[in-house]
Design a protein around this motif. Structure first.
Motif, PDB file in Angstrom:
ATOM      1  N   PRO A 242       0.833  -1.208   0.000  1.00 43.75           N
ATOM      2  CA  PRO A 242       0.000   0.000   0.000  1.00 43.75           C
ATOM      3  C   PRO A 242       0.868   1.260   0.000  1.00 43.75           C
ATOM      4  CG  PRO A 242      -0.777  -1.572   1.635  1.00 43.75           C
ATOM      5  CD  PRO A 242       0.537  -2.092   1.138  1.00 43.75           C
ATOM      6  N   LEU A 243       0.342   2.338  -0.588  1.00 39.93           N
ATOM      7  CA  LEU A 243       1.102   3.567  -0.751  1.00 39.93           C
ATOM      8  C   LEU A 243       0.407   4.743  -0.068  1.00 39.93           C
ATOM      9  CD1 LEU A 243       1.821   3.295  -4.597  1.00 39.93           C
ATOM     10  CD2 LEU A 243       3.308   2.527  -2.725  1.00 39.93           C
ATOM     11  N   TYR A 244       1.231   5.729   0.299  1.00 42.13           N
ATOM     12  CA  TYR A 244       0.700   7.026   0.737  1.00 42.13           C
ATOM     13  C   TYR A 244       1.687   8.087   0.276  1.00 42.13           C
ATOM     14  CZ  TYR A 244      -1.826  10.507   3.411  1.00 42.13           C
ATOM     15  OH  TYR A 244      -2.581  11.602   3.769  1.00 42.13           O
ATOM     16  N   ALA A 249      -0.371  11.993   8.410  1.00 41.49           N
ATOM     17  CA  ALA A 249      -0.630  12.508   9.754  1.00 41.49           C
ATOM     18  C   ALA A 249      -1.416  11.494  10.576  1.00 41.49           C
ATOM     19  CB  ALA A 249      -1.394  13.825   9.659  1.00 41.49           C
ATOM     20  N   TRP A 250      -1.483  10.253  10.087  1.00 44.23           N
ATOM     21  CA  TRP A 250      -2.208   9.205  10.800  1.00 44.23           C
ATOM     22  C   TRP A 250      -1.495   7.884  10.536  1.00 44.23           C
ATOM     23  CZ3 TRP A 250      -5.232   5.609   7.708  1.00 44.23           C
ATOM     24  CH2 TRP A 250      -5.237   5.917   6.334  1.00 44.23           C
ATOM     25  N   HIS A 251      -1.851   6.859  11.287  1.00 45.87           N
ATOM     26  CA  HIS A 251      -1.158   5.579  11.175  1.00 45.87           C
ATOM     27  C   HIS A 251      -1.651   4.839   9.935  1.00 45.87           C
ATOM     28  CE1 HIS A 251       0.967   1.976  12.274  1.00 45.87           C
ATOM     29  NE2 HIS A 251      -0.156   1.273  12.304  1.00 45.87           N
ATOM     30  N   VAL A 252      -0.776   4.705   8.957  1.00 49.68           N
ATOM     31  CA  VAL A 252      -1.159   4.082   7.688  1.00 49.68           C
ATOM     32  C   VAL A 252      -0.741   2.617   7.595  1.00 49.68           C
ATOM     33  CG1 VAL A 252      -1.212   6.247   6.387  1.00 49.68           C
ATOM     34  CG2 VAL A 252       0.945   4.976   6.581  1.00 49.68           C
ATOM     35  N   GLY A 253      -0.176   2.079   8.672  1.00 50.55           N
ATOM     36  CA  GLY A 253       0.218   0.676   8.682  1.00 50.55           C
ATOM     37  C   GLY A 253       1.698   0.505   8.390  1.00 50.55           C
ATOM     38  N   ARG A 254       2.294  -0.499   9.001  1.00 49.95           N
ATOM     39  CA  ARG A 254       3.744  -0.659   8.920  1.00 49.95           C
ATOM     40  C   ARG A 254       4.218  -1.085   7.532  1.00 49.95           C
ATOM     41  NH1 ARG A 254       5.233  -5.951   9.145  1.00 49.95           N
ATOM     42  NH2 ARG A 254       3.657  -7.487   9.765  1.00 49.95           N
ATOM     43  N   ARG A 255       3.351  -1.720   6.738  1.00 50.57           N
ATOM     44  CA  ARG A 255       3.753  -2.163   5.400  1.00 50.57           C
ATOM     45  C   ARG A 255       3.599  -1.067   4.350  1.00 50.57           C
ATOM     46  NH1 ARG A 255       0.867  -5.362   2.834  1.00 50.57           N
ATOM     47  NH2 ARG A 255       2.500  -6.151   1.472  1.00 50.57           N
ATOM     48  N   THR A 256       2.925   0.006   4.692  1.00 47.74           N
ATOM     49  CA  THR A 256       2.667   1.061   3.716  1.00 47.74           C
ATOM     50  C   THR A 256       3.951   1.821   3.389  1.00 47.74           C
ATOM     51  OG1 THR A 256       0.401   1.323   4.524  1.00 47.74           O
ATOM     52  CG2 THR A 256       1.324   3.158   3.259  1.00 47.74           C
ATOM     53  N   ILE A 257       4.168   2.058   2.099  1.00 49.26           N
ATOM     54  CA  ILE A 257       5.297   2.870   1.657  1.00 49.26           C
ATOM     55  C   ILE A 257       4.817   4.319   1.571  1.00 49.26           C
ATOM     56  CG2 ILE A 257       6.970   3.283  -0.182  1.00 49.26           C
ATOM     57  CD1 ILE A 257       6.576   0.364  -1.012  1.00 49.26           C
ATOM     58  N   ARG A 284      -3.699   4.116   0.972  1.00 48.61           N
ATOM     59  CA  ARG A 284      -4.403   4.251   2.242  1.00 48.61           C
ATOM     60  C   ARG A 284      -5.145   5.586   2.243  1.00 48.61           C
ATOM     61  NH1 ARG A 284      -3.498   1.538   6.659  1.00 48.61           N
ATOM     62  NH2 ARG A 284      -5.689   2.106   6.807  1.00 48.61           N
ATOM     63  N   SER A 285      -6.363   5.576   2.789  1.00 49.81           N
ATOM     64  CA  SER A 285      -7.168   6.793   2.786  1.00 49.81           C
ATOM     65  C   SER A 285      -8.243   6.724   3.854  1.00 49.81           C
ATOM     66  CB  SER A 285      -7.822   7.005   1.411  1.00 49.81           C
ATOM     67  OG  SER A 285      -8.700   5.934   1.104  1.00 49.81           O
ATOM     68  N   ARG A 286      -8.705   7.904   4.262  1.00 46.50           N
ATOM     69  CA  ARG A 286      -9.765   7.991   5.268  1.00 46.50           C
ATOM     70  C   ARG A 286     -11.074   8.516   4.688  1.00 46.50           C
ATOM     71  NH1 ARG A 286      -6.230  11.759   9.039  1.00 46.50           N
ATOM     72  NH2 ARG A 286      -5.698  12.418   6.911  1.00 46.50           N
ATOM     73  N   SER A 287     -11.070   8.861   3.408  1.00 47.18           N
ATOM     74  CA  SER A 287     -12.263   9.378   2.754  1.00 47.18           C
ATOM     75  C   SER A 287     -12.068   9.339   1.255  1.00 47.18           C
ATOM     76  CB  SER A 287     -12.527  10.830   3.186  1.00 47.18           C
ATOM     77  OG  SER A 287     -11.488  11.673   2.703  1.00 47.18           O
TER      78      SER A 287
END
Length: 307
Positions: A242-244, A249-257, A284-287
């Protein structure tokens, strides 16, 4: 060949393995907005999954939200302009090839030749049993289904196929696909799926292979194709972590690049070095708004650095 990028759309399938919380309340308008954003941002394709029904034992993990790929891709074809439309993956063994051919040929015709038919063997026994298809022989069913679909999606108005499972001729189908040859990408990472992709497909859609496993899989595909004398263009895919884009500014997960665009591009260029031609990215997204922003930033800032 440059490294292209596509996306499996959210909302249309909501397995707990990857769905974000905001998707539960999302609907058709969100899918349209995201498809249009992908079209604008230079994505090569958008993809939809396929499950006819999810049994109760799997529903807590898989959910029962799985939009029909034919209906969804046809709907999104009408609101986009150039992006290709991928079934990732259609469990074509659940349906007679003439039925699938009629549906997908129509999508290709209506979209002006933008279909990519992604196919896979399937994994949910209850679906096969409910539809009267032999689950244990699903690999054999898929093998012949691909052959039958090749015939039924070809240029002939009256396609012909004579096999062990399916036998048809003299039945005309129009409209024909807009493409002379609809690309067939085969999904799966088992030895049988890799062999099927190499020998019957125009591309390979791996299912969750980590980076360190991909080189051996790609080498195997090349070996099989060379042994079979297949020299046609072949598209190797990969599904990165997963990418960001940017600093979250939030926890996107340890595997996220995550990080600046060049850092993401550097990480993704490693796939091209392995021999990958297209990557299926996920953010990764919140909305919906945050996801559109991520897709837009990727297309504008990361994609130009992939090559």
């Amino acid at each position: 060949m440059s490294l292209s990028y596509g996306i499996q759309l959210p909302v249309q399938s909501q397995s707990t393995l990857y769905a974000e919380p905001w998707e539960a309340a999302a609907g058709p308008e969100d899918l349209v907005a995201l498809a249009r954003a992908a079209d604008r941002a230079g994505f090569a394709y958008l993809a939809c999954c396929d499950h006819v029904g999810v049994p109760r034992r799997l529903a807590p993990a898989m959910s029962t939200v799985w939009y029909d790929p034919v209906a969804t891709l046809a709907h999104l074809a009408a609101v986009t302009e150039r992006i290709r439309l991928l079934s990732h993956v259609a469990v074509v063994g659940l349906r007679h090839p003439l039925l699938s051919a009629k549906q997908y040929a129509t999508v290709d015709h209506l979209s002006g030749g933008r279909l990519i038919l992604g196919v896979g063997a399937g994994h949910v026994r209850e679906e096969f049993e409910a539809l009267g298809v032999d689950f244990e022989r699903r690999g054999q069913v898929l093998d012949e289904s691909i052959d039958a679909l090749r015939a039924a999606l070809g240029p002939e108005e009256f396609p012909e196929h004579h096999g062990k499972l399916y036998d048809f001729e003299g039945l005309g189908q129009q409209p024909r696909p807009a493409q002379q040859r609809v690309p067939v990408w085969v999904g799966g990472s088992s030895p049988a799926a890799v062999r099927r992709a190499a020998l019957k497909g125009d591309g390979w859609l791996p299912q969750g292979d980590p980076r360190d496993r991909l080189p051996a899989q790609i080498a195997r595909i090349r070996e099989l194709r060379e042994q079979a004398g297949r020299q046609e263009p072949f598209v190797v895919g990969a599904i990165p972590e997963p990418l960001y884009v940017g600093t979250p500014a939030w926890h996107v997960g340890r595997r996220t690049i995550s990080g600046p665009p060049e850092a993401l591009a550097e990480s993704l260029r490693a796939y091209r070095a392995m021999g990958v031609h297209q990557i299926q990215v996920r953010f990764r997204s919140r909305s919906r708004t945050e996801l559109v922003d991520q897709m837009t930033a990727f297309g504008a800032e990361v994609a130009p650095c992939l090559d």
